[in-house]
Design a protein around this motif. Structure first.
Motif, mmCIF file in Angstrom:
data_model
loop_
_atom_site.group_PDB
_atom_site.id
_atom_site.type_symbol
_atom_site.label_atom_id
_atom_site.label_comp_id
_atom_site.label_asym_id
_atom_site.label_seq_id
_atom_site.Cartn_x
_atom_site.Cartn_y
_atom_site.Cartn_z
ATOM 1 N N VAL A 22 39.303 39.562 34.225
ATOM 2 C CA VAL A 22 38.826 40.310 35.387
ATOM 3 C C VAL A 22 39.998 40.821 36.200
ATOM 4 O O VAL A 22 40.006 41.976 36.638
ATOM 5 N N SER A 23 41.023 39.993 36.394
ATOM 6 C CA SER A 23 42.162 40.451 37.192
ATOM 7 C C SER A 23 42.911 41.580 36.487
ATOM 8 O O SER A 23 43.368 42.523 37.138
ATOM 9 N N ILE A 24 43.028 41.516 35.171
ATOM 10 C CA ILE A 24 43.690 42.588 34.420
ATOM 11 C C ILE A 24 42.891 43.885 34.535
ATOM 12 O O ILE A 24 43.445 44.956 34.780
ATOM 13 N N VAL A 25 41.582 43.790 34.384
ATOM 14 C CA VAL A 25 40.723 44.974 34.485
ATOM 15 C C VAL A 25 40.809 45.562 35.888
ATOM 16 O O VAL A 25 40.903 46.783 36.056
ATOM 17 N N ASN A 26 40.798 44.712 36.907
ATOM 18 C CA ASN A 26 40.875 45.205 38.283
ATOM 19 C C ASN A 26 42.192 45.938 38.539
ATOM 20 O O ASN A 26 42.213 46.974 39.201
ATOM 21 N N MET A 27 43.295 45.404 38.027
ATOM 22 C CA MET A 27 44.591 46.066 38.216
ATOM 23 C C MET A 27 44.605 47.429 37.520
ATOM 24 O O MET A 27 45.061 48.419 38.098
ATOM 25 N N ASN A 28 44.101 47.472 36.295
ATOM 26 C CA ASN A 28 44.067 48.741 35.559
ATOM 27 C C ASN A 28 43.154 49.754 36.237
ATOM 28 O O ASN A 28 43.463 50.938 36.308
ATOM 29 N N PHE A 29 42.019 49.291 36.755
ATOM 30 C CA PHE A 29 41.082 50.183 37.432
ATOM 31 C C PHE A 29 41.702 50.740 38.706
ATOM 32 O O PHE A 29 41.585 51.941 39.003
ATOM 33 N N ALA A 30 42.390 49.887 39.448
ATOM 34 C CA ALA A 30 43.029 50.341 40.687
ATOM 35 C C ALA A 30 44.103 51.383 40.382
ATOM 36 O O ALA A 30 44.236 52.388 41.096
#
Length: 62
Positions: free
Chosen positions: A43-51
């Protein structure tokens, strides 16, 4: 009314069942915690990529 007698064989079998269930629960709990740790990382990796993608495409906050 007669009092039940102490039955060590019955107690041994019961304790064996309890120990088995405790071992299964502990194994299940450790697998669950491992899955939670993996999902949090994902989730943290996806959130960073999305941001980053939002910033690149001009969708960042004003």
């Amino acid at each position: 009314m007669a009092k039940k007698k102490h039955n060590p064989e019955h107690q041994r079998k019961r304790q064996e069942k309890v120990d088995n269930v405790k071992a299964k629960n502990q194994a299940k709990q450790s697998r669950l915690m491992a899955n939670i740790k993996i999902s949090r990382t994902s989730v943290s990796i996806v959130n960073m990529n999305f941001a980053e993608a939002k910033t690149v495409h001009g969708m960042d906050r004003c």
